[in-house]
Write a protein that holds these residues in place. Structure first.
Motif, PDB file in Angstrom:
ATOM      1  N   CYS A 123     194.755 -35.831  76.269  1.00 35.44           N
ATOM      2  CA  CYS A 123     195.329 -34.702  76.993  1.00 35.44           C
ATOM      3  C   CYS A 123     196.614 -34.243  76.320  1.00 35.44           C
ATOM      4  O   CYS A 123     196.848 -33.046  76.133  1.00 35.44           O
ATOM      5  CB  CYS A 123     195.604 -35.091  78.443  1.00 35.44           C
TER       6      CYS A 123
ATOM      7  N   VAL B 268     190.207 -28.582  76.332  1.00 37.02           N
ATOM      8  CA  VAL B 268     189.558 -29.786  76.856  1.00 37.02           C
ATOM      9  C   VAL B 268     188.280 -30.074  76.068  1.00 37.02           C
ATOM     10  O   VAL B 268     187.950 -31.229  75.765  1.00 37.02           O
ATOM     11  CB  VAL B 268     189.247 -29.626  78.360  1.00 37.02           C
TER      12      VAL B 268
ATOM     13  N   THR C  31     185.348 -33.775  81.283  1.00 32.71           N
ATOM     14  CA  THR C  31     186.307 -32.855  81.906  1.00 32.71           C
ATOM     15  C   THR C  31     186.810 -33.410  83.228  1.00 32.71           C
ATOM     16  O   THR C  31     188.010 -33.383  83.524  1.00 32.71           O
ATOM     17  CB  THR C  31     185.664 -31.477  82.118  1.00 32.71           C
ATOM     18  N   SER C  32     185.909 -33.940  84.035  1.00 30.36           N
ATOM     19  CA  SER C  32     186.287 -34.500  85.322  1.00 30.36           C
ATOM     20  C   SER C  32     187.231 -35.683  85.147  1.00 30.36           C
ATOM     21  O   SER C  32     188.248 -35.802  85.852  1.00 30.36           O
ATOM     22  CB  SER C  32     185.042 -34.935  86.098  1.00 30.36           C
TER      23      SER C  32
ATOM     24  N   PHE D 260     190.726 -34.358  83.963  1.00 30.48           N
ATOM     25  CA  PHE D 260     191.465 -33.703  85.047  1.00 30.48           C
ATOM     26  C   PHE D 260     192.034 -34.741  86.017  1.00 30.48           C
ATOM     27  O   PHE D 260     193.144 -34.579  86.514  1.00 30.48           O
ATOM     28  CB  PHE D 260     190.551 -32.730  85.800  1.00 30.48           C
ATOM     29  N   ASN D 261     191.272 -35.783  86.283  1.00 29.56           N
ATOM     30  CA  ASN D 261     191.743 -36.814  87.201  1.00 29.56           C
ATOM     31  C   ASN D 261     192.843 -37.675  86.587  1.00 29.56           C
ATOM     32  O   ASN D 261     193.675 -38.225  87.297  1.00 29.56           O
ATOM     33  CB  ASN D 261     190.580 -37.710  87.639  1.00 29.56           C
TER      34      ASN D 261
ATOM     35  N   CYS E 265     195.048 -36.673  83.866  1.00 28.05           N
ATOM     36  CA  CYS E 265     196.216 -35.941  83.382  1.00 28.05           C
ATOM     37  C   CYS E 265     197.004 -35.359  84.555  1.00 28.05           C
ATOM     38  O   CYS E 265     196.462 -34.634  85.400  1.00 28.05           O
ATOM     39  CB  CYS E 265     195.764 -34.829  82.437  1.00 28.05           C
TER      40      CYS E 265
ATOM     41  N   LEU F  62     196.851 -31.598  85.145  1.00 26.90           N
ATOM     42  CA  LEU F  62     195.530 -31.068  85.488  1.00 26.90           C
ATOM     43  C   LEU F  62     195.058 -31.535  86.873  1.00 26.90           C
ATOM     44  O   LEU F  62     194.232 -30.879  87.497  1.00 26.90           O
ATOM     45  CB  LEU F  62     194.494 -31.495  84.441  1.00 26.90           C
ATOM     46  N   ARG F  63     195.618 -32.644  87.344  1.00 26.58           N
ATOM     47  CA  ARG F  63     195.131 -33.243  88.578  1.00 26.58           C
ATOM     48  C   ARG F  63     195.183 -32.311  89.795  1.00 26.58           C
ATOM     49  O   ARG F  63     194.298 -32.365  90.659  1.00 26.58           O
ATOM     50  CB  ARG F  63     195.894 -34.531  88.884  1.00 26.58           C
TER      51      ARG F  63
ATOM     52  N   TYR G 235     194.202 -29.499  90.149  1.00 25.00           N
ATOM     53  CA  TYR G 235     193.050 -28.601  90.187  1.00 25.00           C
ATOM     54  C   TYR G 235     191.722 -29.338  90.308  1.00 25.00           C
ATOM     55  O   TYR G 235     190.663 -28.727  90.201  1.00 25.00           O
ATOM     56  CB  TYR G 235     193.042 -27.733  88.915  1.00 25.00           C
ATOM     57  N   VAL G 236     191.790 -30.677  90.530  1.00 26.55           N
ATOM     58  CA  VAL G 236     190.573 -31.486  90.605  1.00 26.55           C
ATOM     59  C   VAL G 236     189.644 -30.994  91.707  1.00 26.55           C
ATOM     60  O   VAL G 236     188.412 -30.977  91.544  1.00 26.55           O
ATOM     61  CB  VAL G 236     190.938 -32.972  90.824  1.00 26.55           C
TER      62      VAL G 236
ATOM     63  N   ILE H   2     187.250 -28.409  90.429  1.00 28.86           N
ATOM     64  CA  ILE H   2     186.684 -28.660  89.110  1.00 28.86           C
ATOM     65  C   ILE H   2     185.280 -28.098  88.960  1.00 28.86           C
ATOM     66  O   ILE H   2     184.912 -27.578  87.909  1.00 28.86           O
ATOM     67  CB  ILE H   2     186.701 -30.174  88.791  1.00 28.86           C
TER      68      ILE H   2
END
Length: 327
Positions: A29, A51, A78-79, A82-83, A85, A88-89, A91-92, A95
């Motif tokens: 990330c 990503v 990607t999932s 996101f979880n 970083c 990014l979290r 916006y989980v 997703i």
């Protein structure tokens, strides 16, 4: 990159492997999402392309160096990212919508490439993707603010190692619209059949070959997906009629001797068991230097989540500053 390049949605391999650690995900990330120009952090379209670069690096380098790691699909990766970083979290929860709209967006980015003809205009160069068995003309998605002919030169060089800049004529092309995606292929004619071809990117192209145009004709009048020799050609067939018309108006520089059979010719084929030995540094540079595709036309596509979200650039800057102060 090729984009309709790599297949990122294929089922996972090595299902018994372990998931990447948080340390590895955070490193990816930081390297591919955080440490980029600010303009590349202003929309989810570009964030998701970053990503995707991280995903390719994970598959091409991390998994190859550590066979215990699990090979993932792009959505799975990607999932996880996101979880993991921090920036990014938030916006989980969205997703699924984000990924769905990103997939739709990718199929609206314009594509350009080249139809490379030999000196007799009876054969053309086709490439076969790393996964699957379909053949296509060398081509790829446009980058931000990139002109069509410049994209063609870049993508053909990446996929075949051949520089078409001296032979490409901006006015000589065939163009079709597939759904919401524009595909323009420039006709690059008169290339010697002993020209050396080899892709410059890893795990994108598995084979490059000269194919006889006569062998590319559809096997039936039904939906054109295969040629008379059985090749999968769904991204080739739509251009053949216009190409034949162009050839009829442009005499080739070399007339083939009728007593010499003209055959298909494989000019490069990957050795799957030895591909991927390039250094991680080179792969990282290739992914990091590749600009993000241009923005799609406004108000197109079925979803709106990508346009409704605003990426928190300030959080990125804070994360970068924290990283610098602790190093």
């Amino acid at each position: 990159m090729s984009a309709l390049h790599r297949s990122s949605s294929a089922p996972s391999k090595n299902n018994g492997g372990s998931l990447p650690s948080k340390e590895l995900l955070d490193d990816l990330c930081s390297r591919f999402v955080l440490n980029v120009p600010e303009e590349d952090q202003q929309s989810f379209e570009r964030i998701l392309f970053l990503v995707e670069y991280a995903y390719w690096y994970y598959e091409d380098n991390s998994v190859e160096k550590d066979p215990t790691l699990k090979s993932l699909t792009l959505k799975e990766f990607t999932s996880l990212l996101f979880n993991s970083c921090d920036v990014l979290r938030p916006y989980v929860a969205h997703i699924d919508d984000i990924f769905k709209d990103f997939t739709s967006y990718k199929y609206r980015v314009p594509v350009t490439g080249a139809i490379i003809l030999d000196e007799t205009y009876e054969r053309c160069v086709l490439v076969k993707g790393w996964k699957g068995s379909s053949w296509s003309f060398p081509r790829g998605k446009k980058s931000k603010d990139e002109e069509d002919h410049a994209c063609t030169i870049r993508e053909v060089l990446e996929e075949t190692g051949f520089d078409v800049s001296e032979l490409l004529k901006k006015e000589e092309y065939i163009e079709f619209i597939f759904g919401q995606q524009r595909v323009r292929l420039y006709i690059v004619a008169g290339v010697k059949d002993d020209t050396a071809f080899a892709p410059l990117t890893k795990k994108e192209i598995s084979e490059i070959a000269w194919h006889r145009l006569d062998d590319l004709q559809p096997a039936s009048n039904e939906v054109i997906t295969r040629g008379v020799t059985g090749l999968k050609l769904y991204m080739v067939a739509p251009f053949l009629a216009s190409l034949k018309s162009w050839i009829s108006k442009h005499p080739p520089p070399v007339t083939r001797r009728l007593d010499v059979p003209l055959k298909a010719l494989c000019v490069w084929k990957a050795k799957h068991n030895s591909v991927g030995n390039s250094s991680a540094t080179m792969e990282s540079q290739q992914a990091s230097n590749k600009p993000a595709p241009e923005n799609p036309p406004p108000d197109t596509g079925p979803g709106k989540s990508l346009r409704n979200f605003k990426f928190n650039a300030s959080a990125i800057l804070q994360a970068m500053e924290a990283g610098f102060s602790s190093s």
